[in-house]
Motif scaffolding. Structure first.
Motif, PDB file in Angstrom:
ATOM      1  N   ALA A  68      47.474  34.589 -44.163  1.00 18.28           N
ATOM      2  CA  ALA A  68      48.190  33.460 -43.014  1.00 18.28           C
ATOM      3  C   ALA A  68      48.083  31.929 -43.868  1.00 18.28           C
ATOM      4  CB  ALA A  68      47.013  33.409 -41.921  1.00 18.28           C
ATOM      5  N   LYS A  69      46.848  31.748 -44.589  1.00 22.17           N
ATOM      6  CA  LYS A  69      46.902  30.589 -45.413  1.00 22.17           C
ATOM      7  C   LYS A  69      48.112  30.175 -46.153  1.00 22.17           C
ATOM      8  CE  LYS A  69      41.805  29.589 -45.324  1.00 22.17           C
ATOM      9  NZ  LYS A  69      40.612  29.206 -46.183  1.00 22.17           N
ATOM     10  N   GLY A  70      48.192  31.252 -47.175  1.00 29.37           N
ATOM     11  CA  GLY A  70      49.536  31.404 -47.738  1.00 29.37           C
ATOM     12  C   GLY A  70      50.873  31.068 -47.101  1.00 29.37           C
ATOM     13  N   HIS A  71      50.918  31.589 -45.947  1.00 31.26           N
ATOM     14  CA  HIS A  71      52.076  31.400 -45.270  1.00 31.26           C
ATOM     15  C   HIS A  71      52.121  30.026 -44.719  1.00 31.26           C
ATOM     16  CE1 HIS A  71      54.939  31.936 -41.785  1.00 31.26           C
ATOM     17  NE2 HIS A  71      54.295  31.218 -41.041  1.00 31.26           N
ATOM     18  N   PHE A  72      51.258  29.506 -44.257  1.00 28.43           N
ATOM     19  CA  PHE A  72      51.369  27.990 -43.880  1.00 28.43           C
ATOM     20  C   PHE A  72      51.381  26.800 -44.843  1.00 28.43           C
ATOM     21  CE2 PHE A  72      49.751  29.659 -39.911  1.00 28.43           C
ATOM     22  CZ  PHE A  72      50.596  28.943 -38.901  1.00 28.43           C
ATOM     23  N   ILE A  73      50.880  27.268 -46.067  1.00 32.41           N
ATOM     24  CA  ILE A  73      51.131  26.593 -47.167  1.00 32.41           C
ATOM     25  C   ILE A  73      52.432  26.517 -47.588  1.00 32.41           C
ATOM     26  CG2 ILE A  73      50.477  26.130 -49.645  1.00 32.41           C
ATOM     27  CD1 ILE A  73      47.493  26.882 -49.143  1.00 32.41           C
ATOM     28  N   THR A  74      53.168  27.532 -47.610  1.00 34.67           N
ATOM     29  CA  THR A  74      54.494  27.883 -48.147  1.00 34.67           C
ATOM     30  C   THR A  74      55.327  27.200 -47.117  1.00 34.67           C
ATOM     31  OG1 THR A  74      54.194  29.834 -49.084  1.00 34.67           O
ATOM     32  CG2 THR A  74      56.419  29.629 -48.422  1.00 34.67           C
ATOM     33  N   GLU A  75      55.147  27.159 -45.834  1.00 30.98           N
ATOM     34  CA  GLU A  75      55.933  26.503 -44.905  1.00 30.98           C
ATOM     35  C   GLU A  75      55.712  25.113 -44.826  1.00 30.98           C
ATOM     36  OE1 GLU A  75      54.546  26.970 -40.455  1.00 30.98           O
ATOM     37  OE2 GLU A  75      56.440  28.065 -40.463  1.00 30.98           O
ATOM     38  N   TYR A  76      54.519  24.490 -45.127  1.00 34.52           N
ATOM     39  CA  TYR A  76      54.228  23.001 -45.515  1.00 34.52           C
ATOM     40  C   TYR A  76      55.156  22.720 -46.754  1.00 34.52           C
ATOM     41  CZ  TYR A  76      51.796  18.774 -46.853  1.00 34.52           C
ATOM     42  OH  TYR A  76      51.538  17.324 -47.250  1.00 34.52           O
ATOM     43  N   ASP A  77      55.443  23.318 -47.678  1.00 33.52           N
ATOM     44  CA  ASP A  77      56.396  23.087 -48.832  1.00 33.52           C
ATOM     45  C   ASP A  77      57.684  23.049 -48.402  1.00 33.52           C
ATOM     46  OD1 ASP A  77      56.866  22.603 -51.571  1.00 33.52           O
ATOM     47  OD2 ASP A  77      57.842  24.620 -51.484  1.00 33.52           O
ATOM     48  N   HIS A  78      58.036  24.093 -47.678  1.00 36.03           N
ATOM     49  CA  HIS A  78      59.559  24.117 -47.184  1.00 36.03           C
ATOM     50  C   HIS A  78      59.926  22.949 -46.277  1.00 36.03           C
ATOM     51  CE1 HIS A  78      59.731  28.826 -47.801  1.00 36.03           C
ATOM     52  NE2 HIS A  78      59.808  28.354 -48.996  1.00 36.03           N
ATOM     53  N   TYR A  79      58.760  22.515 -45.525  1.00 35.61           N
ATOM     54  CA  TYR A  79      59.123  21.345 -44.529  1.00 35.61           C
ATOM     55  C   TYR A  79      59.684  20.114 -45.335  1.00 35.61           C
ATOM     56  CZ  TYR A  79      58.309  17.311 -41.803  1.00 35.61           C
ATOM     57  OH  TYR A  79      58.406  16.115 -40.974  1.00 35.61           O
ATOM     58  N   ARG A 100      48.100  14.159 -33.637  1.00 38.03           N
ATOM     59  CA  ARG A 100      47.687  15.428 -34.403  1.00 38.03           C
ATOM     60  C   ARG A 100      48.504  16.826 -34.314  1.00 38.03           C
ATOM     61  NH1 ARG A 100      47.252  17.879 -38.246  1.00 38.03           N
ATOM     62  NH2 ARG A 100      45.427  18.235 -39.495  1.00 38.03           N
ATOM     63  N   ARG A 101      48.650  16.777 -32.950  1.00 40.88           N
ATOM     64  CA  ARG A 101      49.280  18.015 -32.347  1.00 40.88           C
ATOM     65  C   ARG A 101      50.987  18.227 -33.152  1.00 40.88           C
ATOM     66  NH1 ARG A 101      48.628  16.722 -26.322  1.00 40.88           N
ATOM     67  NH2 ARG A 101      48.999  14.771 -27.032  1.00 40.88           N
ATOM     68  N   LEU A 102      51.347  17.166 -33.450  1.00 39.11           N
ATOM     69  CA  LEU A 102      52.709  17.151 -33.958  1.00 39.11           C
ATOM     70  C   LEU A 102      52.472  17.067 -35.545  1.00 39.11           C
ATOM     71  CD1 LEU A 102      54.385  14.716 -31.500  1.00 39.11           C
ATOM     72  CD2 LEU A 102      54.445  17.285 -31.563  1.00 39.11           C
ATOM     73  N   GLN A 103      51.498  17.673 -36.258  1.00 36.63           N
ATOM     74  CA  GLN A 103      51.373  17.628 -37.725  1.00 36.63           C
ATOM     75  C   GLN A 103      51.274  18.947 -38.056  1.00 36.63           C
ATOM     76  OE1 GLN A 103      48.946  14.562 -39.082  1.00 36.63           O
ATOM     77  NE2 GLN A 103      49.093  13.214 -37.451  1.00 36.63           N
ATOM     78  N   TYR A 104      51.603  19.333 -39.282  1.00 35.75           N
ATOM     79  CA  TYR A 104      51.349  20.430 -39.892  1.00 35.75           C
ATOM     80  C   TYR A 104      50.019  19.936 -40.678  1.00 35.75           C
ATOM     81  CZ  TYR A 104      55.881  23.066 -39.690  1.00 35.75           C
ATOM     82  OH  TYR A 104      56.917  23.629 -39.492  1.00 35.75           O
ATOM     83  N   SER A 105      49.052  21.103 -40.634  1.00 33.21           N
ATOM     84  CA  SER A 105      47.987  20.834 -41.662  1.00 33.21           C
ATOM     85  C   SER A 105      48.427  20.692 -43.138  1.00 33.21           C
ATOM     86  CB  SER A 105      46.903  21.720 -41.392  1.00 33.21           C
ATOM     87  OG  SER A 105      46.448  22.021 -40.144  1.00 33.21           O
ATOM     88  N   THR A 106      47.646  20.065 -43.667  1.00 34.23           N
ATOM     89  CA  THR A 106      47.962  19.818 -45.342  1.00 34.23           C
ATOM     90  C   THR A 106      47.471  21.043 -45.953  1.00 34.23           C
ATOM     91  OG1 THR A 106      46.009  18.662 -45.899  1.00 34.23           O
ATOM     92  CG2 THR A 106      47.857  17.227 -45.124  1.00 34.23           C
ATOM     93  N   PRO A 107      47.857  21.271 -47.324  1.00 27.75           N
ATOM     94  CA  PRO A 107      47.292  22.515 -47.811  1.00 27.75           C
ATOM     95  C   PRO A 107      45.893  22.293 -48.262  1.00 27.75           C
ATOM     96  CG  PRO A 107      49.400  21.716 -48.949  1.00 27.75           C
ATOM     97  CD  PRO A 107      49.194  20.879 -47.954  1.00 27.75           C
ATOM     98  N   GLU A 108      45.299  21.158 -48.387  1.00 27.35           N
ATOM     99  CA  GLU A 108      43.835  20.832 -48.424  1.00 27.35           C
ATOM    100  C   GLU A 108      43.079  21.328 -47.405  1.00 27.35           C
ATOM    101  OE1 GLU A 108      46.248  18.894 -49.200  1.00 27.35           O
ATOM    102  OE2 GLU A 108      46.298  18.651 -51.405  1.00 27.35           O
ATOM    103  N   GLU A 109      43.597  20.889 -46.177  1.00 28.90           N
ATOM    104  CA  GLU A 109      42.966  21.221 -44.826  1.00 28.90           C
ATOM    105  C   GLU A 109      43.101  22.588 -44.678  1.00 28.90           C
ATOM    106  OE1 GLU A 109      43.778  17.194 -42.426  1.00 28.90           O
ATOM    107  OE2 GLU A 109      45.535  18.755 -42.363  1.00 28.90           O
ATOM    108  N   ILE A 110      44.361  23.300 -44.941  1.00 28.41           N
ATOM    109  CA  ILE A 110      44.407  24.951 -44.542  1.00 28.41           C
ATOM    110  C   ILE A 110      43.345  25.756 -45.365  1.00 28.41           C
ATOM    111  CG2 ILE A 110      46.030  26.571 -44.967  1.00 28.41           C
ATOM    112  CD1 ILE A 110      48.237  24.871 -44.251  1.00 28.41           C
ATOM    113  N   ARG A 111      43.122  25.259 -46.883  1.00 30.78           N
ATOM    114  CA  ARG A 111      42.278  25.825 -47.593  1.00 30.78           C
ATOM    115  C   ARG A 111      40.651  25.752 -47.062  1.00 30.78           C
ATOM    116  NH1 ARG A 111      45.861  23.406 -51.736  1.00 30.78           N
ATOM    117  NH2 ARG A 111      47.294  24.810 -52.697  1.00 30.78           N
ATOM    118  N   LYS A 112      40.607  24.723 -46.661  1.00 32.28           N
ATOM    119  CA  LYS A 112      39.354  24.516 -46.117  1.00 32.28           C
ATOM    120  C   LYS A 112      38.831  25.380 -44.884  1.00 32.28           C
ATOM    121  CE  LYS A 112      38.660  19.910 -48.059  1.00 32.28           C
ATOM    122  NZ  LYS A 112      38.495  18.569 -47.612  1.00 32.28           N
TER     123      LYS A 112
END
Length: 443
Positions: A68-79, A100-112
């Motif tokens: 799931a983390k990998g998916h969201f990090i990839t989605e963040y990059d595609h954005y 905050r509801r209208l933001q993707y989490s950053t890769p750093e936040e996702i990894r934490k």
């Protein structure tokens, strides 16, 4: 285990889709109603079994979290590589004061993020006092009652945390005028541009971000001739107005969107020859109060500012010499009724219309929309839509402008105009109101 459940679903044509949107955590099951096992268990009963397991003893696994983390990090990059998503997303985020509801989490936040945190967040939503079940299909009521009692009636009762209740917090849209322009640059080999005009609008049922209903706003506006357009029942009158119908706002907004969408396309493409595509849409929530409206025009970077001015002028014409006409309303009415009748042949549409009927937070969502929408459409008049649009647009003082450009590295002048957080892309908002996300529960 997850592997056993996946194998069972794949072998027996059981589709399970679990997703988290801005408003709801939803679980959709697409199953055959016939027997799918040698011992006679139907697909419908299998869905109830899986739902029971999720609500009572779901296993949260570390490997699922990693995927799931990998998916969201990839989605963040595609954005950040998508001009359309980035230009709309950054504009909406700024409009809502970086909500905050209208933001993707950053890769750093996702990894934490940790498994216990995610597990606690999911379980806090899946309480028995916060769950609604809707079903559409070819089945008997007796069978549904038996399965509901067997598999849902045995789920231990649970309640929301009284200290952290679910709230429909409105967006903050009170912004100064000098911050109403958002410019975005996306690195790309092709040079393209998108320009936007945007503002705050109602949700599907007419509620604005400030909690007021769009009918209340319209009731204060005048129509040609100086007559006050009352969209609420007159004091002392026992006869309700046609506009009191709970589906009126939703139907009228759909028709208004069709009219303005066609107007923008014909004005900017067919008359002014400035673009190959222009559109207008309401990006509305269902549960949260409010939403957005958005004009989008495709152009090239050298013409972006000119097209932005022309788009604004075309919208302003709706208040002046090119007001909404009866023939446009009639066309929009026919299109709405045709689309509604086609959608009513689709089980997915039925499920969308039924979902939320049991929620106290959606007082205007009733079976009246399913039953009466075509009839309500026949009562909508040109002055209704004209007053509705003027109430939303106002004098244009609350309108936001956005320009998104893709191409080589921006010049120093362009970098200077772009906010620092956009240059660094530290946060990225969601790109649409109903964006379908995923959680560790997907697995």
């Amino acid at each position: 285990t997850r592997e056993q459940v996946e194998m069972y679903c794949n072998q027996n044509l059981v589709g399970v889709f679990i997703e988290c949107t801005d408003e709801f955590l939803t679980m959709d099951f697409l199953v055959p109603t016939t027997a799918i096992t040698p011992d006679g268990v139907t697909g419908l009963e299998s869905a109830f079994q899986i739902l029971h397991a999720i609500l009572t003893d779901f296993k949260f696994e570390d490997d699922a979290l990693a995927r799931a983390k990998g998916h969201f990090i990839t989605e963040y990059d595609h954005y950040h590589r998508d001009l359309g998503a980035r230009s709309v997303g950054d504009l909406i985020r700024r409009m809502a004061s970086d909500d905050r509801r209208l933001q993707y989490s950053t890769p750093e936040e996702i990894r934490k993020m940790t498994l216990p945190q995610i597990q606690a967040a999911i379980k806090s939503q899946l309480t028995t006092d916060n769950i609604e079940v809707s079903m559409v299909g070819d089945f008997s009521i007796d069978e549904i009652e038996r399965l509901t009692l067997t598999y849902l009636g045995t789920v231990p009762p649970s309640q929301q945390d009284s200290q952290h209740p679910i709230r429909n917090i409105p967006f903050n849209f009170d912004q100064p005028k000098d911050k109403r322009q958002v410019d975005v640059h996306v690195l790309d080999s092709d040079q393209r541009a998108l320009v936007h005009l945007a503002g705050f609008g109602p949700n599907r049922w007419g509620f604005l971000p400030d909690g007021a209903h769009v009918n209340d706003k319209i009731a204060k506006r005048s129509v040609p001739g100086g007559n006050l357009l009352l969209l609420i029942q007159r004091p002392g009158s026992d006869k309700p107005s046609r506009r009191d119908h709970p589906a009126f706002a939703r139907v009228a907004l759909s028709m208004l969107q069709d009219i303005i969408n066609k107007r923008m396309f014909s004005s900017l493409r067919e008359e002014k020859h400035l673009t190959y595509d222009a559109s207008f849409e309401f990006m509305s929530y269902e549960y949260l109060p409010g939403g957005f409206y958005m004009v989008t025009v495709h152009t090239n970077p050298t013409m972006a500012q000119h097209v932005l001015r022309e788009a604004h002028a075309s919208v302003e014409e709706l208040k002046g010499m090119r007001r909404i006409q009866s023939f446009q309303v009639e066309n929009a009415r026919r299109q709405f009724i045709h689309r509604f009748e086609q959608n009513m042949q689709n089980a997915r549409n039925w499920l969308d219309n039924l979902s939320g009927l049991q929620l106290q937070q959606l007082p205007l969502k009733t079976t009246a929309f399913i039953r009466d929408a075509p009839k309500v459409a026949t009562t909508v008049q040109a002055e209704d839509l004209q007053a509705m649009w003027e109430a939303l647009w106002g004098n244009g003082e609350h309108v936001w402008r956005g320009v998104g450009i893709s191409g080589p590295v921006p010049t120093k002048d362009e970098e200077a105009k772009e906010p620092q957080d956009m240059q660094l892309a530290l946060t990225a908002p969601k790109t649409s109101m109903g964006r379908r996300g995923s959680t560790v529960m997907v697995d």
